[in-house]
Design a protein around this motif. Structure first.
Motif: not given
Length: 423
Positions: A34-35, A37, A59, A227, A230, A309, A312, A340, A343-345
């Motif tokens: 999820l990158g 955050t 991750h 979500d 985290y 994805s 999102r 979560t 931030n991801y979106c």
């Protein structure tokens, strides 16, 4: 997500090989990336919202050997839980869930006025207040000073500490063995899985019971609940990996309950290995369901990232379309899972004007990373927005009732998971 043919190499973080915290294997494969955050419960004040903010990789990987899904411990529990923004008692349905648990656990474990109950991560006394009400001696073990103080104000004895084998031995020495040790939604929050299980065993009586409630990875995958990933959730359990984690501390799984809480949870019942009976039929049924879903093999975890994805894309497209049509969209709730998602979106105040929350601690603050203002719930009735995005979707029934008044001006509720739904 990494392709299967390259994901079986040893996982690394910052050039350092990481290993499974349950079995020690270095063969981990990507499950969901999820990158990066910020920590989801570190809400910003007006001052800190103007300052740089640290972010950490989000991750999740799965161990090829024991199958435990896990995040590398980028942040320590001390950083997250010394002061905590989450107070369990602000959810009336969660308090009622705890009351029902106490009633059923008292019957299962044969608890009476001469019994002793310990709850790990007891928060603000939301559960143990019901134990106190039954006249049963109890103790909460809670690392966060601020929520522990709230529990003590309710008359719930609370030790400010993280559970370790040493803490467990200390509790047993000072208070005696516990007839029941319970932990609701804490098993995912501890990086030292084995030490935590050993701490549980240290506290529980040799003929006692341990109850652990944790979100179920099976429902997380089936309902696309990304979500709930985290930084303070270090592990994501199937019943199989939960069974293995408990066994590492000398506890044997004997029964399991399937719950609706947090979008789908399991309540594992375990006993010291020396007195444990054979696992129940329900244990065998849940294990079979996990195996059928592919979660008892490393490869069976592949494909989740693509589904994430899609969620999102659908949510962001809806918000952009609403903005173009001149519609006002606000949020309800400021839970960790919501941060979560936001931030991801990449959702910021230009797409979500603000959110509201019942917890006064969060009022006047901003969501981490996305810096969306947080107001009291009354703000929604004042502004009469066109849409309300529900961030704690796991409380759908409770919040639908609380927000029934938005129908007066034609507002609609938006649920982002498991797929976008406008009702």
């Amino acid at each position: 997500m990494l392709k299967a043919d390259v994901s079986e190499v040893a996982a690394t973080v910052s050039g350092i090989t990481i290993s499974c915290r349950l079995c020690g294997s270095t063969e981990l494969r990507s499950f969901c990336d999820l990158g990066a955050t910020p920590p989801c419960e570190l809400f910003l004040t007006t001052e800190t919202a103007e300052q740089p903010e640290p972010t950490y990789p989000l991750h999740v990987r799965v161990c090829n050997a024991c199958l435990l899904a896990q995040l590398p411990p980028e942040i320590t529990p001390e950083e997250t839980f010394s002061e905590y923004a989450y107070f369990s008692s602000f959810s009336s349905s969660w308090v009622e869930h705890a009351r029902r648990f106490v009633d059923s656990a008292a019957e299962r474990a044969g608890l009476g006025t001469d019994s002793f109950v310990v709850e790990v991560a007891s928060n603000d006394g939301y559960l143990l207040q019901h134990v106190v009400g039954k006249g049963i001696r109890c103790l909460g073990v809670e690392p966060s000073v601020n929520v522990g103080d709230a529990a003590r104000e309710k008359g719930v004895p609370t030790l400010t500490a993280f559970l370790t084998p040493e803490t467990g031995a200390q509790v047993r020495a000072e208070h005696g063995p516990a007839d029941l040790v319970c932990g609701n939604n804490v098993f995912a929050h501890i990086p030292d899985v084995v030490g935590f299980a050993q701490g549980l065993r240290a506290m529980v009586a040799d003929d006692g019971w341990v109850s652990i409630e944790v979100q179920h990875l099976l429902t997380l995958v089936e309902r696309k609940q990304f979500d709930t990933i985290y930084h303070e959730h270090f592990q994501y359990y199937t019943l199989l990996t939960g069974q293995r984690a408990l066994a590492a501390g000398g506890l044997t799984l004997v029964d399991v309950e399937l719950l609706d809480t947090h979008g789908g949870s399991i309540r594992m019942w375990a006993r010291p290995a020396e007195v444990a009976a054979a696992p129940s039929d329900t244990v065998r049924e849940v294990l079979a369901a996990e195996a059928a879903a592919g979660l008892h093999t490393p490869e069976g975890h592949d494909g989740f990232a693509e589904a994430v994805s899609t969620i999102r894309d659908d949510l962001v497209s809806f918000l952009i379309d609403a903005r173009r049509r001149g519609k006002r969209v606000v949020g309800y709730g400021a839970p960790g899972k919501g941060n979560t998602l936001l931030n991801y979106c990449g959702i910021r105040p230009d797409l979500l004007e603000y959110t509201v929350d019942r917890n006064p601690y969060k009022h006047g603050r901003f969501t981490p990373g996305t810096r969306i203002p947080i107001h009291p719930p009354e703000r929604i009735a004042q502004d009469r927005p066109d849409y309300v995005l529900i961030l704690p979707w796991n409380l759908r029934t409770e919040l639908t009732e609380q927000l029934a008044g938005v129908r007066e001006w034609g507002s609609r509720l938006v649920f982002p998971i498991p797929s976008l739904e406008v009702v």
